[in-house]
Design an enzyme around this catalytic site. Structure first.
Site, mmCIF file in Angstrom:
data_model
loop_
_atom_site.group_PDB
_atom_site.id
_atom_site.type_symbol
_atom_site.label_atom_id
_atom_site.label_comp_id
_atom_site.label_asym_id
_atom_site.label_seq_id
_atom_site.Cartn_x
_atom_site.Cartn_y
_atom_site.Cartn_z
ATOM 1 N N GLY A 1 -2.651 4.472 -3.522
ATOM 2 C CA GLY A 1 -3.355 3.206 -3.637
ATOM 3 C C GLY A 1 -2.486 2.024 -3.288
ATOM 4 O O GLY A 1 -1.713 2.046 -2.333
ATOM 5 N N GLY B 1 -0.400 4.629 0.463
ATOM 6 C CA GLY B 1 -1.163 5.790 0.896
ATOM 7 C C GLY B 1 -2.146 6.247 -0.165
ATOM 8 O O GLY B 1 -2.893 5.446 -0.736
ATOM 9 N N ALA B 2 -2.132 7.559 -0.458
ATOM 10 C CA ALA B 2 -3.079 8.118 -1.423
ATOM 11 C C ALA B 2 -2.880 7.572 -2.829
ATOM 12 O O ALA B 2 -3.794 7.639 -3.662
ATOM 13 C CB ALA B 2 -2.964 9.638 -1.435
ATOM 14 N N SER C 1 0.846 -1.191 0.000
ATOM 15 C CA SER C 1 0.000 0.000 0.000
ATOM 16 C C SER C 1 0.882 1.242 0.000
ATOM 17 O O SER C 1 1.920 1.288 0.664
ATOM 18 C CB SER C 1 -0.943 -0.004 1.207
ATOM 19 N N GLY D 1 -5.144 0.588 6.272
ATOM 20 C CA GLY D 1 -4.461 -0.572 5.701
ATOM 21 C C GLY D 1 -5.144 -1.876 6.075
ATOM 22 O O GLY D 1 -5.144 -2.838 5.292
ATOM 23 N N ASP D 2 -5.762 -1.911 7.257
ATOM 24 C CA ASP D 2 -6.472 -3.112 7.689
ATOM 25 C C ASP D 2 -7.748 -3.301 6.872
ATOM 26 O O ASP D 2 -8.090 -4.425 6.473
ATOM 27 C CB ASP D 2 -6.800 -3.020 9.175
#
Length: 313
Positions: free
Chosen positions: A228, A225-226, A223, A254-255
């Site tokens: 994706g 962040g913004a 991941s 993230g979960d």
């Protein structure tokens, strides 16, 4: 069945303070107390998607009892392993709606004896007997060496379980050495595991994930962040990017991403569409206060606006 193995659960106390100022006395009546820890967040988001899961987590003391009761009150099924190491940890999340993100104050938790971990690992093996997919999510308790996580991953794999790991640091390195089916990590965690700087762009992430795949993993996702998430499997490398949002809190995003990805895989979706669901869930979580809390209408809206592209490794 989805089984979520959570080595270090917590009691989460989330408090909202508009205009939060450190060093000052402030009061709020906007407080949410919930069963927490990364695996609990995953289970909460998965349940919202209609994907039931079985949690396996060690609990201790009165706080551990409360975590189990709160989880069950939400409809989260648990197989709890009781330990004698002391009270389950408490984490405090401070949220300022105008502050751009939350502040997490996390206890490390009690120190486990070998017997505490051994009992939990045995409980995890028993809980996963009928699992179609196992997730190992979160940090290790104090006193538990990273090699013990690698041992658990190895036991699960030898028993035919398909395991995806979401952790960091030495436990992540130990898990990778045990060759799980897959991993889901963020850019900083994957960069550290591979001896690189934090991965912050799509091309670098795809290259790093290809390195993991070459080491024997069936699925690897990171991941960003913004930006994706980027993931690779037998079908190639894929990038899913969500539409812009007005961020409230990244705690648990993230979960929720992992919950969406796992749910998609269990539904038989190809990786690109499972990633679309994952980034939609992660972004929907970032619009709410509290880990793993998503709204289906937002998930559907964000999934429709997400871009999913093939990328070069």
């Amino acid at each position: 069945m989805l089984v979520i193995i959570t080595p270090n659960p917590a009691l989460d106390r989330t408090m909202v303070f508009p205009g939060l100022r450190l060093g000052a006395v402030q009061r709020t009546d906007d407080v949410v107390v919930a069963a927490g820890g990364k695996g609990l967040n995953v289970a909460r988001a998965a349940l919202t998607l209609g994907q039931p899961a079985l949690l396996c987590a060690p609990i201790g003391g009165l706080t551990g009892d409360l975590v189990a009761r709160l989880a069950e009150a939400e409809g989260l099924a648990g197989r709890w392993s009781r330990h004698a190491a002391g009270e389950t940890r408490t984490c405090v999340l401070l949220v300022d709606p105008q502050g751009g993100d939350a502040t997490a104050l996390n206890e490390s938790g009690p120190v486990f004896a070998d017997s505490d971990w051994a009992a939990f690992a045995d409980a995890a093996m028993a809980a996963s007997a009928d699992a179609r997919l196992c997730l190992i999510s979160g940090s290790l308790p104090r006193g538990v060496g990273a090699v013990r996580l690698g041992d658990l991953v190895g036991r699960l794999g030898a028993a035919g379980r398909r395991v995806i790991v979401d952790t960091s640091g030495a436990p992540l390195e130990a898990a990778l050495a045990a060759r799980p089916y897959g991993v889901k990590v963020n850019g900083a965690e994957l960069g550290a595991a591979l001896g690189r700087a934090e991965l912050a762009d799509v091309a670098g992430a795809a290259s790093a994930l290809a390195e993991l795949r070459a080491g024997g993993l069936g699925l690897a996702a990171v991941s960003l962040g913004a930006l994706g998430v980027v993931a690779v499997d037998d079908t190639g490398a894929w990038w899913a990017c969500p539409p812009p949002i007005d961020l409230v809190s990244t705690v648990g995003s993230g979960d929720s991403l992992l919950a969406g990805l796992s749910t998609g895989l269990l539904r038989g979706l190809p990786l690109p569409e499972a990633l679309r669901l994952g980034v939609a869930c992660g972004s929907a979580d970032a619009l709410t206060i509290g880990g793993g809390r998503i709204e289906l209408a937002e998930v559907e809206r964000l999934a429709a606006g997400a871009r999913v592209l093939s990328v070069e490794c």
